[in-house]
Design a protein around this motif. Structure first.
Motif, short mmCIF file in Angstrom:
data_model
loop_
_atom_site.label_atom_id
_atom_site.label_comp_id
_atom_site.label_asym_id
_atom_site.label_seq_id
_atom_site.Cartn_x
_atom_site.Cartn_y
_atom_site.Cartn_z
N PHE A 91 1.17 3.39 33.32
CA PHE A 91 0.44 3.58 34.58
C PHE A 91 -0.84 4.40 34.39
O PHE A 91 -1.93 3.98 34.80
CB PHE A 91 1.35 4.23 35.63
N ASN A 137 -3.45 2.82 31.42
CA ASN A 137 -3.91 1.45 31.68
C ASN A 137 -4.56 1.29 33.05
O ASN A 137 -5.38 0.41 33.24
CB ASN A 137 -2.74 0.46 31.60
N LEU A 138 -4.15 2.12 34.02
CA LEU A 138 -4.65 1.91 35.37
C LEU A 138 -5.32 3.15 35.98
O LEU A 138 -6.51 3.13 36.30
CB LEU A 138 -3.50 1.43 36.26
N TRP A 139 -4.55 4.22 36.10
CA TRP A 139 -5.04 5.36 36.86
C TRP A 139 -6.26 6.04 36.24
O TRP A 139 -7.29 6.23 36.92
CB TRP A 139 -3.90 6.37 37.07
N LEU A 191 -9.40 3.97 36.37
CA LEU A 191 -9.80 3.82 37.78
C LEU A 191 -10.53 5.06 38.25
O LEU A 191 -11.59 4.98 38.91
CB LEU A 191 -8.54 3.59 38.62
N LEU A 196 -10.27 -2.49 38.44
CA LEU A 196 -8.83 -2.25 38.34
C LEU A 196 -8.16 -2.08 39.71
O LEU A 196 -6.94 -1.99 39.81
CB LEU A 196 -8.54 -1.04 37.45
N PRO A 229 -5.69 -5.23 40.18
CA PRO A 229 -4.29 -5.10 39.72
C PRO A 229 -3.52 -4.00 40.44
O PRO A 229 -2.30 -4.11 40.62
CB PRO A 229 -4.42 -4.81 38.22
N PHE A 230 -4.25 -2.93 40.82
CA PHE A 230 -3.59 -1.84 41.55
C PHE A 230 -3.02 -2.37 42.87
O PHE A 230 -1.86 -2.13 43.22
CB PHE A 230 -4.61 -0.72 41.80
#
Lengths: 207, 282
Positions: A54, A57-59, A62, A69, A72-73
């Motif tokens: 998480f 790769n995302l937070w 972002l 992103l 996908p979130f």
């Protein structure tokens, strides 16, 4: 540090014995170890997914401004809609994307890597000039053909087709036997691993 | 006399499973305490695994994917250590990834034991642990496009592009081969289907015994360049690499426990067929 290792070894040995106690019969020690394992695993996975998936790769990207992103979130958030009766259908959008991507990737892999190359690998010469190799190729060819006949259900398994299917069953049974033998070996290896730990690291009986 | 034998066989048919467990426990434990060093030969799939690494030029970069968990350690940990040993002996550069989250600490421990502890190799120069990435087959395919963008940071949080070992490494074209230590899914089958055929790179696999029969067709077709199946495969490989580990040590227990299982299957069948006639008469 050494005492922490010692406590870890004793804890692992105790829990291993708790699990092994099931071999006698179901009991509270086994239940305790089983529940502890399930709880610890769930906690470990939750932390791991947060820190390894998480955040990197995302937070983190972002927060740094990688706004693409957000898509996908949002799709990820839609998966949680399954917990509500009214909005659960929204999760299907995210699921459709996941299944679509994985199916697309898998079809290419199976088509090129499995289907075509495995058929190609089965087109073998029945006489190679070497008796053993020829025998292997012959057995492989007979096994493939009769195995396919066994799974051919459009014609009743009678006469020549029935004989072929019966030979196919023999090949299948032999392959199941070999697989089961490997399974026994695998399970024994796991037992050996635990016993090696108990006798070696815990009791120091192995040099 | 015949009745007495039949009675014994009947009682054997109803033998408590816990008695069998005791025999198995003895067959596993005693050879570990008193090793017999039963000899065994190296099979062609293991020899191919060893040869495919041995044939690489010094300094070549190899991707080592440690896709397993502690549950399959007795079979796969000895292979992992032995593979690292051979790679270090040959002075090959190791780039490790994990498609199983639980594989990361195991790969790290293996590097500490072998690459650092035994060969004094330098992190970031001779080997690197890129860590775990979620995504299974998607990650495999993504590595074929761009490795640094798939793994921007390593297991320790260092920027991958700053590591000397990653210099000139963009995708599979810059790697000599892949070694997969596989505990299940995603594992060897996915590497074969998604990477070997598509990106034309050599793959050698070490897997659990339970999944080994599934991979023999790929070995025969040439999609796998070597295969280590379970503890037996690990033991053979340790013999080739030249350092005894759990694989070799466990082989005596493996052989004796298989013998015990074989004897019990034999006794069970003799008891079943001998008493069947009597049961039919009754």
């Amino acid at each position: 540090m050494a005492s922490a290792g010692l406590i870890g070894t004793w804890l692992a040995a105790g829990l291993t014995l708790c699990i092994f106690s099931f071999l006698y019969r179901d009991n509270p020690f086994y239940k305790f170890a089983e529940h502890l394992y399930v709880g610890v695993s769930a906690g470990y996975w939750a932390c791991l997914e947060y820190h390894n998936v998480f955040r990197p790769n995302l937070w983190d990207p972002l927060v740094r401004g990688d706004l693409i992103l957000l898509i996908p979130f949002a799709l990820g958030l839609l998966l949680f809609s399954r917990f509500t009766n009214k909005l659960f259908w929204l999760s299907r959008w995210a699921m459709a994307l996941i299944i679509g991507i994985f199916a697309g990737i898998a079809i290419i892999g199976y088509g090129t890597g499995d289907l075509i190359l495995q058929i190609h690998a089965n087109l073998l010469p029945l006489w190679t000039g070497n008796w053993l190799e020829s025998m292997n190729n012959f057995l492989l060819t007979i096994g493939v053909i009769t195995g396919l006949i066994y799974f051919f259900f459009s014609k009743e398994h009678k006469g020549a087709v029935g004989s072929g299917a019966r030979i196919g069953i023999w090949f299948l049974m032999i392959s199941f036997g070999a697989s089961f033998g490997y399974t026994v070996m695998s399970r024994m290896s796991l037992l050996i691993g635990r016993v090696y730990f108990l006798l070696g690291e815990w009791l120091h009986l192995i040099q | 006399m015949k009745d007495r034998i039949l009675k014994i066989l009947e009682s054997l048919e109803k033998l408590d499973r816990r008695i069998i467990f005791i025999f198995i426990a003895g067959a596993v434990a005693l050879p570990l305490i008193f090793p017999m060093n039963i000899d065994f030969s190296v099979t062609p799939p293991v020899q191919s695994f060893y040869d495919s690494i041995q044939s690489l030029p010094e300094g070549a970069k190899v991707l080592l994917s440690c896709d397993y968990d502690p549950g399959s350690m007795p079979e796969l940990w000895p292979m992992n250590l032995a593979a690292m040993r051979q790679l270090c002996q040959k002075n090959l550069k190791i780039i490790s990834i994990q498609l199983w989250a639980t594989g990361s600490p195991l790969a790290e421990a293996a590097f500490n034991q072998v690459a650092v502890g035994e060969f004094n190799k330098e992190y970031g120069v001779d080997f690197v642990n890129l860590g775990f990435k979620e995504g299974r087959e998607v990650v495999m395919v993504s590595l074929g496009n761009n490795i640094p963008s798939t793994f921007p940071t390593d297991y320790h949080g260092n920027k991958v592009e700053d590591l000397p070992i990653m210099e000139g490494v963009k995708n599979y074209d810059d790697l000599a081969m892949i070694i997969n230590i596989s505990g299940g899914l995603p594992g060897t089958k996915e590497w074969i289907l998604q990477v070997v055929t598509r990106f034309h790179i050599k793959l050698a696999s070490g897997c659990t015994a339970v999944s080994a029969p599934e991979f023999y067709p790929y070995l025969q077709s040439g999609q796998l360049s070597g295969l280590l199946g379970g503890m037996k495969g690990a033991a053979e490989y340790e013999k080739l690499v030249g350092k005894i580990g759990l694989g070799r040590r466990g082989m005596d227990s493996q052989s004796i426990s298989h013998l015990v299982i074989f004897v019990f299957i034999l006794i069970g069948n003799i008891a079943y067929f001998s008493t069947r006639k009597k049961k039919k008469r009754e």
